[in-house]
Motif scaffolding. Sequence first.
Motif, mmCIF file in Angstrom:
data_model
loop_
_atom_site.group_PDB
_atom_site.id
_atom_site.type_symbol
_atom_site.label_atom_id
_atom_site.label_comp_id
_atom_site.label_asym_id
_atom_site.label_seq_id
_atom_site.Cartn_x
_atom_site.Cartn_y
_atom_site.Cartn_z
ATOM 1 N N LEU A 1 -32.447 20.259 -12.451
ATOM 2 C CA LEU A 1 -31.660 21.128 -13.333
ATOM 3 C C LEU A 1 -30.166 20.808 -13.246
ATOM 4 C CD1 LEU A 1 -33.246 24.694 -13.090
ATOM 5 C CD2 LEU A 1 -33.099 23.235 -15.095
ATOM 6 N N VAL A 2 -29.704 20.585 -12.013
ATOM 7 C CA VAL A 2 -28.279 20.281 -11.828
ATOM 8 C C VAL A 2 -27.922 18.963 -12.524
ATOM 9 C CG1 VAL A 2 -26.513 19.686 -10.108
ATOM 10 C CG2 VAL A 2 -28.075 21.594 -9.694
ATOM 11 N N TRP B 1 -33.108 17.888 -2.512
ATOM 12 C CA TRP B 1 -32.020 16.931 -2.718
ATOM 13 C C TRP B 1 -32.470 15.479 -2.563
ATOM 14 C CZ3 TRP B 1 -28.616 19.186 -5.437
ATOM 15 C CH2 TRP B 1 -28.254 20.511 -5.216
ATOM 16 N N PHE C 1 -36.265 26.657 -8.545
ATOM 17 C CA PHE C 1 -34.816 26.680 -8.309
ATOM 18 C C PHE C 1 -34.403 26.223 -6.914
ATOM 19 C CE2 PHE C 1 -35.124 29.648 -11.931
ATOM 20 C CZ PHE C 1 -34.307 28.943 -12.799
ATOM 21 N N THR C 2 -35.359 25.973 -6.030
ATOM 22 C CA THR C 2 -34.977 25.440 -4.721
ATOM 23 C C THR C 2 -34.795 23.931 -4.863
ATOM 24 O OG1 THR C 2 -36.270 27.155 -3.643
ATOM 25 C CG2 THR C 2 -35.620 25.257 -2.287
ATOM 26 N N PRO C 3 -33.572 23.462 -4.725
ATOM 27 C CA PRO C 3 -33.350 22.022 -4.944
ATOM 28 C C PRO C 3 -33.944 21.177 -3.820
ATOM 29 C CG PRO C 3 -31.261 23.233 -4.802
ATOM 30 C CD PRO C 3 -32.325 24.153 -4.346
ATOM 31 N N GLY D 1 -34.602 22.450 -8.705
ATOM 32 C CA GLY D 1 -33.174 22.703 -8.865
ATOM 33 C C GLY D 1 -32.341 21.436 -8.962
#
Lengths: 107, 485
Positions: free
Chosen positions: B49-50, B212, B208-210, B46
């Motif tokens: 993706l961001v 960070w 989809f789990t970012p 994720g």
Amino acid sequence: MALSAVAWATMLFAIVVLPGVATVVLVRSLRTEERKLTLIREQGSIDSYSPRALEELREWIHANPNDPYASEARERYNECVQTLRESDEPYYDWSADQIETLETIEE
Amino acid sequence: MEESEARTAREEWGSRFGFLMAMLGAMVGAGNIWRMPFTTGQNGGGTFLVIYVLLLYLIAIPGLMAETMIGRYTNNGVIGTFRELLGGGTGRGLGLVVLIVNVALMSYYAPIIGWALYYAGHSLLLTFTQAGFQPQAFWDGFISSPMLVIGMHTLTMAGLAGVLVFGIRRGIERVVKWMIPLLVVALIAVGVRGITLPGGMDGLAFIFTPDWTYLTRGSTWVAALGQALFSTGLGWGIALTYGSYLGRYDDVPLGGGLFTAVGNTSIGLLAVFATFPVVFAFGLEPSAGSNLLFISLAEVFPQLPGGWMWAIVFFVSFFFATFTSGLGITEVGVTTVSEETRLSRTGSVLAICGAIWLFGLPSAYSSSFLGQMDFMFGTFGLPLATLSIIALVAWKLGPERARVIELNRCAGIYVGQWWNPVVKYVIPVVVVFIIGYGVVSSIGTENQTLMILGVALMAALVVGSTVAMGVVENAARTPTSEGGE
């Protein structure tokens, strides 16, 4: 495994800003094209700049009268003004008052 | 006289839908279907993706607007566009650089289309669901057979020539108008099937789990930059060439910029949905790259109920994605050659397709050579071509002049002044950074020699192309003995 809230949020974000935007843009693009074609069929031509874009073009021409592209810019500007005066229905969101105040630019 | 008239009458797209599908089809290729899923998987899911979406809107969309716009403005192919905007300057050789890079890229992309064709053909023959099918042995048998790989490469180029010979409207447009919608429907169908598999949601959780921690890693940003810039088709000369077939009332920024970039990435996202749930449901390695597609997925589709059908849907759609890209890449050369020489459209198609076929033989013969070509031209050639095209708008035409005179003309969306610094500074800096990163990250690795070779080759290409264009233009200006030009 169930998706966490943050994974759902990221997935929804990706779906909205990618396929969501693409679908909206595709539909809008096809609809505006249809309208353009209808107006061109009925009137022969359409105005080629929006009020904001034409205003910027006018400002640019006044600011750069000796630019090598200035004559082309003037030609496009005048053509748009002429078309707006002759058309029954403009393609962009022009009001009658706005069209009335437009003047062609002489060299 | 008749010939002259025929050569000066320039074709235009038959419909808006045809243009949009052609742009999308040209930009969606192997990079979206296999590279985007595993690049996402390798770079924090994720988080990647961001970052990617951010860079897409910030860089790729304005860049594609610029490239499509100069095509429509000049109504010329790459060399003609550079000549028209640069006049008699030596920089017009950069148009030849774009063309050569494009042909070189296509020379190793064509064998990949051939791989896709081979798998699509075998999916239709139901090979993957036959008893005793061994995906690794099948792949090894194919890739180690020069006869088969070169045969597929030859079929690919013949197929592309067969479409391109009919031109823009009756050739490219007629094909992409059904291939791209079918590709989208196929990916959605495979994605829905994958998500509904036991364990399929794990794939979505992974992607989809970012994570960070990847946000502060330079490698994540570089991967996102590379994917956002080059997998969207910027700098290949395709947007310029396809844009040159737009009419005076056609929009550029909405279709050529926003839709092309976002639609292209949307198909990459669909590929993520189509592959990752399946990958996790069957316990495959998510970062397996091309192996994931040709070996792992070939193994799992037959294990699904109605697996033969899913294999056909996936591999045929993958072939569509690569084939429509091949049409776009090859058309760049075809348009330019037909404008710059006395060859007819048919002659130009045969010349360019023949050249790509010939130069593609080493890549078809050796996967290792293909990898080396990809490293040199993907890492240095494509950024160079992108820089050449963007520099034309940023430093010659000028972004403000281009925006007020051409970009906002008949536009579906208004493009404001924010576009100017992005095109003039941000994109060139990013491209130079990517080239520099490619150089620095290769030092001390096994790619060092290849990097030096790649940089030297690009430098030689710029010098050689500039000299060659100068000679050609001077020869064209020299009066002949009959007194004509």
